[in-house]
Scaffold this active site. Structure first.
Site, PDB file in Angstrom:
ATOM      1  N   GLU A   1     -29.165  65.093  41.361  1.00 16.89           N
ATOM      2  CA  GLU A   1     -30.437  64.370  41.176  1.00 16.89           C
ATOM      3  C   GLU A   1     -30.238  63.487  39.954  1.00 16.89           C
ATOM      4  O   GLU A   1     -30.258  63.975  38.831  1.00 16.89           O
ATOM      5  CB  GLU A   1     -31.586  65.354  40.931  1.00 16.89           C
ATOM      6  CG  GLU A   1     -31.865  66.295  42.076  1.00 16.89           C
ATOM      7  CD  GLU A   1     -32.605  65.627  43.226  1.00 16.89           C
ATOM      8  OE1 GLU A   1     -32.882  64.418  43.162  1.00 16.89           O
ATOM      9  OE2 GLU A   1     -32.896  66.328  44.199  1.00 16.89           O
TER      10      GLU A   1
ATOM     11  N   GLY B   1     -29.554  64.885  36.014  1.00 15.45           N
ATOM     12  CA  GLY B   1     -29.183  64.174  34.797  1.00 15.45           C
ATOM     13  C   GLY B   1     -28.871  62.719  35.139  1.00 15.45           C
ATOM     14  O   GLY B   1     -29.304  62.202  36.170  1.00 15.45           O
ATOM     15  N   SER B   2     -28.112  62.078  34.278  1.00  9.56           N
ATOM     16  CA  SER B   2     -27.871  60.641  34.451  1.00  9.56           C
ATOM     17  C   SER B   2     -26.771  60.381  35.487  1.00  9.56           C
ATOM     18  O   SER B   2     -25.962  61.265  35.785  1.00  9.56           O
ATOM     19  CB  SER B   2     -27.475  60.038  33.107  1.00  9.56           C
ATOM     20  OG  SER B   2     -26.235  60.581  32.718  1.00  9.56           O
ATOM     21  N   THR B   3     -26.754  59.163  35.986  1.00  5.92           N
ATOM     22  CA  THR B   3     -25.745  58.796  36.986  1.00  5.92           C
ATOM     23  C   THR B   3     -24.321  58.862  36.416  1.00  5.92           C
ATOM     24  O   THR B   3     -23.432  59.416  37.077  1.00  5.92           O
ATOM     25  CB  THR B   3     -26.082  57.411  37.576  1.00  5.92           C
ATOM     26  OG1 THR B   3     -27.365  57.529  38.212  1.00  5.92           O
ATOM     27  CG2 THR B   3     -25.055  56.947  38.589  1.00  5.92           C
TER      28      THR B   3
ATOM     29  N   CYS C   1     -37.624  60.630  35.633  1.00  3.27           N
ATOM     30  CA  CYS C   1     -36.668  59.977  36.552  1.00  3.27           C
ATOM     31  C   CYS C   1     -37.397  59.093  37.548  1.00  3.27           C
ATOM     32  O   CYS C   1     -36.916  58.037  37.912  1.00  3.27           O
ATOM     33  CB  CYS C   1     -35.830  61.025  37.269  1.00  3.27           C
ATOM     34  SG  CYS C   1     -36.809  62.235  38.153  1.00  3.27           S
TER      35      CYS C   1
HETATM   36  P1  NAD Z   1     -27.282  63.683  30.933  1.00  2.38           P
HETATM   37  O1  NAD Z   1     -26.600  63.277  32.165  1.00  2.38           O
HETATM   38  O2  NAD Z   1     -26.820  63.159  29.634  1.00  2.38           O
HETATM   39  O3  NAD Z   1     -27.304  65.262  30.766  1.00  2.38           O
HETATM   40  C1  NAD Z   1     -27.792  66.120  31.778  1.00  2.38           C
HETATM   41  C2  NAD Z   1     -27.136  67.465  31.641  1.00  2.38           C
HETATM   42  O4  NAD Z   1     -25.739  67.344  31.932  1.00  2.38           O
HETATM   43  C3  NAD Z   1     -27.213  68.089  30.253  1.00  2.38           C
HETATM   44  O5  NAD Z   1     -27.451  69.463  30.390  1.00  2.38           O
HETATM   45  C4  NAD Z   1     -25.831  67.827  29.694  1.00  2.38           C
HETATM   46  O6  NAD Z   1     -25.423  68.743  28.696  1.00  2.38           O
HETATM   47  C5  NAD Z   1     -24.973  67.991  30.923  1.00  2.38           C
HETATM   48  N1  NAD Z   1     -23.665  67.339  30.863  1.00  2.38           N
HETATM   49  C6  NAD Z   1     -23.254  66.325  30.065  1.00  2.38           C
HETATM   50  N2  NAD Z   1     -21.987  66.007  30.321  1.00  2.38           N
HETATM   51  C7  NAD Z   1     -21.570  66.824  31.311  1.00  2.38           C
HETATM   52  C8  NAD Z   1     -20.360  66.946  32.045  1.00  2.38           C
HETATM   53  N3  NAD Z   1     -19.301  66.170  31.791  1.00  2.38           N
HETATM   54  N4  NAD Z   1     -20.295  67.873  33.024  1.00  2.38           N
HETATM   55  C9  NAD Z   1     -21.366  68.653  33.314  1.00  2.38           C
HETATM   56  N5  NAD Z   1     -22.532  68.578  32.641  1.00  2.38           N
HETATM   57  C10 NAD Z   1     -22.647  67.670  31.667  1.00  2.38           C
HETATM   58  O7  NAD Z   1     -28.823  63.309  31.233  1.00  2.38           O
HETATM   59  P2  NAD Z   1     -30.008  63.334  30.223  1.00  2.38           P
HETATM   60  O8  NAD Z   1     -29.832  62.172  29.307  1.00  2.38           O
HETATM   61  O9  NAD Z   1     -30.177  64.712  29.698  1.00  2.38           O
HETATM   62  O10 NAD Z   1     -31.260  63.066  31.197  1.00  2.38           O
HETATM   63  C11 NAD Z   1     -31.746  61.811  31.497  1.00  2.38           C
HETATM   64  C12 NAD Z   1     -31.246  61.369  32.859  1.00  2.38           C
HETATM   65  O11 NAD Z   1     -31.597  62.338  33.846  1.00  2.38           O
HETATM   66  C13 NAD Z   1     -31.912  60.079  33.333  1.00  2.38           C
HETATM   67  O12 NAD Z   1     -30.936  59.252  33.898  1.00  2.38           O
HETATM   68  C14 NAD Z   1     -32.889  60.555  34.393  1.00  2.38           C
HETATM   69  O13 NAD Z   1     -33.232  59.583  35.344  1.00  2.38           O
HETATM   70  C15 NAD Z   1     -32.149  61.703  34.976  1.00  2.38           C
HETATM   71  N6  NAD Z   1     -33.095  62.585  35.686  1.00  2.38           N
HETATM   72  C16 NAD Z   1     -33.058  62.624  37.051  1.00  2.38           C
HETATM   73  C17 NAD Z   1     -33.957  63.424  37.740  1.00  2.38           C
HETATM   74  C18 NAD Z   1     -33.937  63.490  39.242  1.00  2.38           C
HETATM   75  O14 NAD Z   1     -34.519  64.418  39.790  1.00  2.38           O
HETATM   76  N7  NAD Z   1     -33.300  62.570  39.921  1.00  2.38           N
HETATM   77  C19 NAD Z   1     -34.892  64.187  37.045  1.00  2.38           C
HETATM   78  C20 NAD Z   1     -34.892  64.110  35.641  1.00  2.38           C
HETATM   79  C21 NAD Z   1     -33.979  63.301  34.971  1.00  2.38           C
END
Ligand code: NAD
Length: 463
Positions: A239, A217-219, A273
């Site tokens: 990741e 997910g996001s940083t 990503c």
């Molecule tokens: P996000 O961080 O908003 O959400 C990712 C997941 O985390 C979701 O399932 C969400 O419900 C959960 N989440 C949210 N808050 C949380 C918390 N406090 N504790 C635990 N879980 C929580 O990311 P997104 O907007 O869904 O995805 C886009 C981001 O993901 C982009 O920054 C992208 O670069 C990144 N990404 C990285 C990779 C990689 O392999 N490095 C791959 C795909 C996407």
């Protein structure tokens, strides 16, 4: 169809539901259950209870179960693909590709060698074992909701862990359907699927009986996961976000490179990503590359993913759509918009593929992760200067170098502070090659034997 949670081998509804929006119409088209805290606790307990038997299941049988899961995905591939397009927005051809990748990931994981070896030590017999951790919490984002989740599940199950999987709130359906498909093929509790809002993810990171979180997910969310996991010193793979640069060296064929770079920047409407998110082109071929990219951008058919001939779907959700529009607005007086720059159609979260040239290197579209169909193109004269600019980013996921001299490109690769450097390609991920981020793109690897080691801990037996 009613989508259900998978807890201890049983499908369950919930008291509360979350509407799921089709990003190409902005209309609600399905509901997903919101798992309560009690349901999460029961899912974790079921996974804990299943752990002992699963870790002692012979490795060959665990491999065979992954292959059976792959077959079950193949059998329902079309249904999964259409559902993926509806919840995520991507064109059906790409959704079919993602579902096929999920199945391939299961099969390829089934082939991977597990870590562990003997250590030469005079007078001692030393065995370095890698043993499973217990319950793994798998948390996935919305850009590749199916394949990213399947890869985590495959690695965790192969290594003898049990799983509680949580998809993103806006794309829960293909994971819930996978749970329904996979449930009968695994011992109860081995895989559990829970959906809900972000707080469900937070509860998982803080749960005392989840031993590891595999998070994509996001940083900013990655930071919260780390904070939540700190209390129990939970193992983590993070990741996170990226701002991948591509560097085009002098002497590169502008046309051929532009074509490949374009697909690596605009796949899945740029919501990847490791998409190319900033492009540095040598001054000698800058104009030519910009022209080629603009022609390609103008030729893309944008529309609902289920429509015949569509090449780019909508952004996945309103928040992301608005963020990308905001970054384009910010760039308007800091560069030249050569193609796109507008909403493509409405309703739906559609943005035209956008190419921005002569952009200020400090513009937000260059510095931040746009995660959308917009590519800023920067001109350079001095390659050392570009390397510094690429390395100045807080992110360090991937990068690519394009040029006729592969040896020279490999030399430059050694200078880049990122997890993967591709040469004359980008986006090439394989199950047997580890993938890891540098700096604020995360830590720990996924894929390959190195990735499997992240789902295990070391036990040294020394006699
Ligand atoms: P996000 O961080 O908003 O959400 C990712 C997941 O985390 C979701 O399932 C969400 O419900 C959960 N989440 C949210 N808050 C949380 C918390 N406090 N504790 C635990 N879980 C929580 O990311 P997104 O907007 O869904 O995805 C886009 C981001 O993901 C982009 O920054 C992208 O670069 C990144 N990404 C990285 C990779 C990689 O392999 N490095 C791959 C795909 C996407």
């Amino acid at each position: 169809m009613a989508y259900k949670l998978l807890i201890g081998g049983q499908l369950e509804t919930s008291q509360n539901i979350l509407p799921v929006v089709d990003p190409s119409t902005e209309q609600i088209f399905a509901d997903s259950p919101i798992a309560s805290r009690d349901q999460l606790d029961r899912a974790v307990l079921a996974a804990q209870q299943a752990f002992s038997a699963w870790k002692n299941t012979p490795l060959d049988e665990r491999r065979a179960r992954l292959v059976a899961l792959a077959q079950a995905v193949d059998d329902r591939a079309e249904e999964l693909s259409v559902l993926l397009t509806r919840e995520q927005g991507k064109p059906l051809a790409e959704a079919r590709g993602e579902v096929a990748l999920g199945s391939m990931s299961l099969k390829a994981h089934a082939q991977l060698a597990l870590p562990g070896h003997r250590i030469e030590s005079p007078g001692s017999d030393v065995e370095l074992q890698y043993v499973p951790l217990g319950v793994v919490g798998a948390i996935a984002p919305w850009n590749f909701p199916f394949t990213l989740m399947i890869s985590k599940i495959a690695a965790a199950l192969l290594t003898g862990n049990t799983v509680v999987a949580k998809p993103a709130p806006t794309t829960p359906l293909t994971t819930l359907l996978f749970g329904e498909i996979a449930g009968p093929l695994l011992p109860p509790g081995t895989l559990n699927v829970v959906s809900g809002n972000n707080d469900l993810g937070q509860w998982m990171t803080e749960h005392p009986d989840i031993r590891k979180i595999s998070f994509t997910g996001s940083t900013p969310t990655g930071r919260k996961v780390m904070e939540g996991a700190a209390v129990w010193l939970k193992r983590l793979t993070l990741e996170l976000g990226g701002n991948d640069a591509a560097i085009v060296l002098p002497g590169t064929s502008a046309r051929e490179a532009a074509r490949k770079i374009f697909s690596a920047a605009f796949l899945n409407a740029g919501q990847v990503c490791i998409a190319i998110k900033r492009l540095y082109v040598h001054a000698s071929i800058y104009d030519e590359v910009c022209d080629e990219l603009s022609i390609l951008a103008r030729s893309v058919v944008v529309g609902p993913g289920l429509e015949e001939g569509v090449q780019q779907g909508p952004l996945q959700n309103r928040a992301q759509f608005e963020r990308v529009l905001e970054l384009i607005e910010d760039a308007r007086d800091k560069g030249d918009i050569l193609a796109g720059g507008q909403i493509a159609r409405s309703p739906g979260f559609f943005i035209q593929p956008t190419i921005i040239a002569n952009i200020d290197p400090d513009a937000r579209i260059v510095v931040e992760e746009q995660f959308g169909p917009v590519l800023p193109v920067l001109r350079y004269e001095d390659v050392d200067d570009v390397i510094s600019q690429v390395n100045a980013s807080a992110y360090g996921l991937g990068a690519s170098i394009w040029g006729p001299d592969t040896a020279a490109a490999r030399e430059l690769a050694n200078e880049l502070d990122v997890g993967t450097v591709w040469i004359n390609k980008h986006l090439d991920l394989r199950t047997n090659i580890p993938f890891a981020g540098a700096k604020q793109s995360g830590f720990g690897a996924e894929r390959g034997t190195e990735g499997l080691a992240e789902y295990m801990q070391i036990r040294v037996v020394n006699s």
